[in-house]
Scaffold this motif. Structure first.
Motif, PDB file in Angstrom:
ATOM      1  N   MET A   1       0.847  -1.206   0.000  1.00 38.14           N
ATOM      2  CA  MET A   1       0.000   0.000   0.000  1.00 38.14           C
ATOM      3  C   MET A   1       0.884   1.260   0.000  1.00 38.14           C
ATOM      4  O   MET A   1       1.792   1.368   0.824  1.00 38.14           O
ATOM      5  N   PRO A   2       0.660   2.194  -0.950  1.00 35.07           N
ATOM      6  CA  PRO A   2       1.493   3.406  -0.978  1.00 35.07           C
ATOM      7  C   PRO A   2       1.297   4.263   0.289  1.00 35.07           C
ATOM      8  O   PRO A   2       0.221   4.268   0.860  1.00 35.07           O
ATOM      9  N   GLU A   3       2.389   4.982   0.623  1.00 35.01           N
ATOM     10  CA  GLU A   3       2.359   5.659   1.914  1.00 35.01           C
ATOM     11  C   GLU A   3       1.340   6.796   2.049  1.00 35.01           C
ATOM     12  O   GLU A   3       0.771   6.990   3.094  1.00 35.01           O
ATOM     13  N   GLU A   4       1.147   7.530   0.917  1.00 39.76           N
ATOM     14  CA  GLU A   4       0.191   8.652   1.013  1.00 39.76           C
ATOM     15  C   GLU A   4      -1.226   8.175   1.369  1.00 39.76           C
ATOM     16  O   GLU A   4      -1.990   8.874   1.999  1.00 39.76           O
ATOM     17  N   ASN A   5      -1.477   6.953   0.936  1.00 40.75           N
ATOM     18  CA  ASN A   5      -2.782   6.392   1.283  1.00 40.75           C
ATOM     19  C   ASN A   5      -2.948   6.215   2.786  1.00 40.75           C
ATOM     20  O   ASN A   5      -3.993   6.494   3.345  1.00 40.75           O
ATOM     21  N   ILE A   6      -1.869   5.778   3.409  1.00 38.92           N
ATOM     22  CA  ILE A   6      -1.909   5.615   4.870  1.00 38.92           C
ATOM     23  C   ILE A   6      -2.187   6.960   5.538  1.00 38.92           C
ATOM     24  O   ILE A   6      -3.025   7.072   6.420  1.00 38.92           O
ATOM     25  N   ASP A   7      -1.499   8.000   5.067  1.00 34.95           N
ATOM     26  CA  ASP A   7      -1.737   9.344   5.618  1.00 34.95           C
ATOM     27  C   ASP A   7      -3.194   9.749   5.477  1.00 34.95           C
ATOM     28  O   ASP A   7      -3.802  10.294   6.399  1.00 34.95           O
ATOM     29  N   GLU A   8      -3.737   9.462   4.279  1.00 35.00           N
ATOM     30  CA  GLU A   8      -5.143   9.817   4.034  1.00 35.00           C
ATOM     31  C   GLU A   8      -6.071   9.109   5.020  1.00 35.00           C
ATOM     32  O   GLU A   8      -6.963   9.714   5.610  1.00 35.00           O
ATOM     33  N   ILE A   9      -5.782   7.809   5.163  1.00 34.20           N
ATOM     34  CA  ILE A   9      -6.636   7.013   6.063  1.00 34.20           C
ATOM     35  C   ILE A   9      -6.543   7.544   7.491  1.00 34.20           C
ATOM     36  O   ILE A   9      -7.550   7.742   8.178  1.00 34.20           O
ATOM     37  N   ILE A  10      -5.305   7.824   7.920  1.00 36.52           N
ATOM     38  CA  ILE A  10      -5.125   8.362   9.276  1.00 36.52           C
ATOM     39  C   ILE A  10      -5.894   9.676   9.428  1.00 36.52           C
ATOM     40  O   ILE A  10      -6.582   9.900  10.424  1.00 36.52           O
ATOM     41  N   GLN A  11      -5.800  10.493   8.398  1.00 34.59           N
ATOM     42  CA  GLN A  11      -6.499  11.785   8.420  1.00 34.59           C
ATOM     43  C   GLN A  11      -8.008  11.576   8.601  1.00 34.59           C
ATOM     44  O   GLN A  11      -8.666  12.275   9.365  1.00 34.59           O
ATOM     45  N   GLU A  12      -8.504  10.591   7.850  1.00 33.23           N
ATOM     46  CA  GLU A  12      -9.947  10.296   7.940  1.00 33.23           C
ATOM     47  C   GLU A  12     -10.328   9.831   9.342  1.00 33.23           C
ATOM     48  O   GLU A  12     -11.348  10.247   9.890  1.00 33.23           O
ATOM     49  N   ILE A  13      -9.471   8.964   9.901  1.00 40.02           N
ATOM     50  CA  ILE A  13      -9.747   8.475  11.261  1.00 40.02           C
ATOM     51  C   ILE A  13      -9.758   9.638  12.249  1.00 40.02           C
ATOM     52  O   ILE A  13     -10.656   9.766  13.082  1.00 40.02           O
TER      53      ILE A  13
END
Ligand SMILES: [Zn+2]
Length: 306
Positions: A1-13
Motif C-alpha cells: 500500500m502506498p504511503e500517502e494512502n496511509i496518511d489519508e486514512i489516518i487523516q480520515e480516522i
C-alpha cells in the motif's frame, strides 16, 4: 500500500475522532471560566454580574429593578410552597415588607437587598425541606425505572435551586410512586386471598398444581413490577380447577344438606347460620368468584364442626 494512502486514512480516522468529540461533549465550560459563588457556593460564570442561583450581586452596575422583578416572581411561586412545608415566614415577610417600602421610593438597591435576603432564606429552607421529602422516595427508586429517572432529574433541579421545575417533576414522581404502592398493595392482598383459597381447596382434596403454576406466573410479573397485570393473572388462578371445585362443592353441599336437616330436627341453632353461609356461597358461585366460594365452604365446615 502506498504511503500517502496511509496518511489519508489516518487523516480520515482523526476527523472521525473530532466528530465523536463534538457529538458527545455538549457545552462543557472550561473550569477557569467558572467560579464559586461566595454566598450559595454554586458554580457561576466568572463574568456574571449576579448569581443566577441566590441572586447575590457581584457587580454594582446591575439592573436592580430587574432583579427585584425576578425575585418577586420567584417568591410568588415559593410562598405557597413554604406554607405547605410549614416554613416559618416571620423574618421573610418582614424583609419583603421592607423591600416594598424601598422600591416604592425608587431605592431599588436597598429594596433588592431586603428582597434577596428574603429569597435566600426562603429558598434554603425550601430546598432543605424538599431534600427531606426526597429521602422518602429513595427506596421507591429500585421499584420502577420511571421513578428512578424522575428522582434523578428532581435531585438535579433541587441542586440547582430550580424550584419550579423541581416541583413539577417531584409531583409527577410522587403520583407515580403512590400509584405503584397502591398497585403493589392490591397485588399482595389478592395473592394472599388466592393462596388461602388454594389451601382450603387442598383441604377438600383438590389437586391445585395447575393453579399454583398460574400463581407463579403472577409472581414473576410482580417481580417485574407489573402489578396490575399480575392481579389480572391471579383473578384467573382458580379457573383451571373450576370443574374440580364444582365436583367437590356438590358432594360437600349434599353433606351440608343432611347436616342442616339433622340440626333443624334436633333444634340446633347452627342450622340458621349454615343456611346463611350457603346462600352467600351460591351468590359467589353464580358470580364466578371461586376464591370466595372456597372461603364460604371453609366457613360452613367450621360452622358445622362447632
Ligand atoms: Zn449564589
Amino acid at each position: 500500500m502506498p504511503e500517502e494512502n496511509i496518511d489519508e486514512i489516518i487523516q480520515e480516522i482523526l476527523s472521525e475522532e473530532k466528530k465523536v468529540e463534538e457529538g458527545s461533549e455538549e457545552e462543557v465550560i472550561p473550569p477557569e471560566e467558572l467560579y464559586e459563588c461566595p454566598v450559595c457556593h454554586h458554580q457561576v460564570y466568572e463574568d456574571a454580574k449576579f448569581c443566577p442561583y441566590c441572586y447575590a450581586v457581584f457587580e454594582e452596575d446591575v439592573d436592580y429593578k430587574m432583579l427585584i422583578e425576578t425575585l418577586i416572581k420567584k417568591l410568588k411561586f415559593m410562598i405557597p410552597l413554604a406554607r405547605e412545608l410549614k416554613i416559618p415566614m416571620g423574618k421573610i415577610n418582614q424583609d419583603i415588607k421592607e423591600a416594598k417600602k424601598y422600591a416604592a421610593n425608587n431605592d431599588y438597591p436597598t429594596g433588592y437587598t431586603h428582597l434577596q435576603e428574603a429569597y435566600y432564606t426562603l429558598i434554603k429552607s425550601i430546598v432543605d425541606e424538599y431534600k427531606k421529602e426526597m429521602e422518602k422516595y429513595e427506596i421507591m427508586m429500585g421499584l420502577n425505572a420511571d421513578i428512578r429517572s424522575m428522582y434523578t432529574k428532581a435531585s438535579e433541579y433541587l441542586e440547582d435551586w430550580d424550584i419550579e421545575n423541581f416541583v413539577k417533576v417531584f409531583n409527577e414522581m410522587r403520583e407515580k410512586a403512590t400509584a405503584l404502592s397502591r398497585d403493589l398493595k392490591a397485588y399482595l392482598e389478592k395473592l394472599e386471598s388466592v393462596e388461602n383459597a388454594l389451601e382450603i381447596a387442598k383441604g377438600f382434596g383438590i389437586d391445585v398444581s395447575k393453579s399454583i403454576n398460574v400463581v407463579d406466573t403472577s409472581k414473576d410479573m410482580a417481580d417485574a413490577r407489573k402489578y396490575q397485570e399480575a392481579v389480572k393473572v391471579l383473578n384467573e388462578a382458580l379457573t383451571p380447577i373450576k370443574d374440580e371445585i364444582q365436583e367437590k362443592m356438590q358432594a360437600f353441599l349434599k353433606m351440608v344438606k343432611e347436616e342442616v336437616m339433622r340440626a333443624t330436627y334436633s333444634g340446633n341453632s347452627n342450622a340458621k347460620s349454615i343456611i346463611k353461609l350457603v346462600r352467600e356461597l351460591k351468590f359467589y358461585w353464580d358470580e364466578g368468584n371461586l376464591v370466595k366460594v372456597l372461603e364460604k365452604m371453609d366457613e360452613i365446615n367450621k360452622e358445622m364442626s362447632k
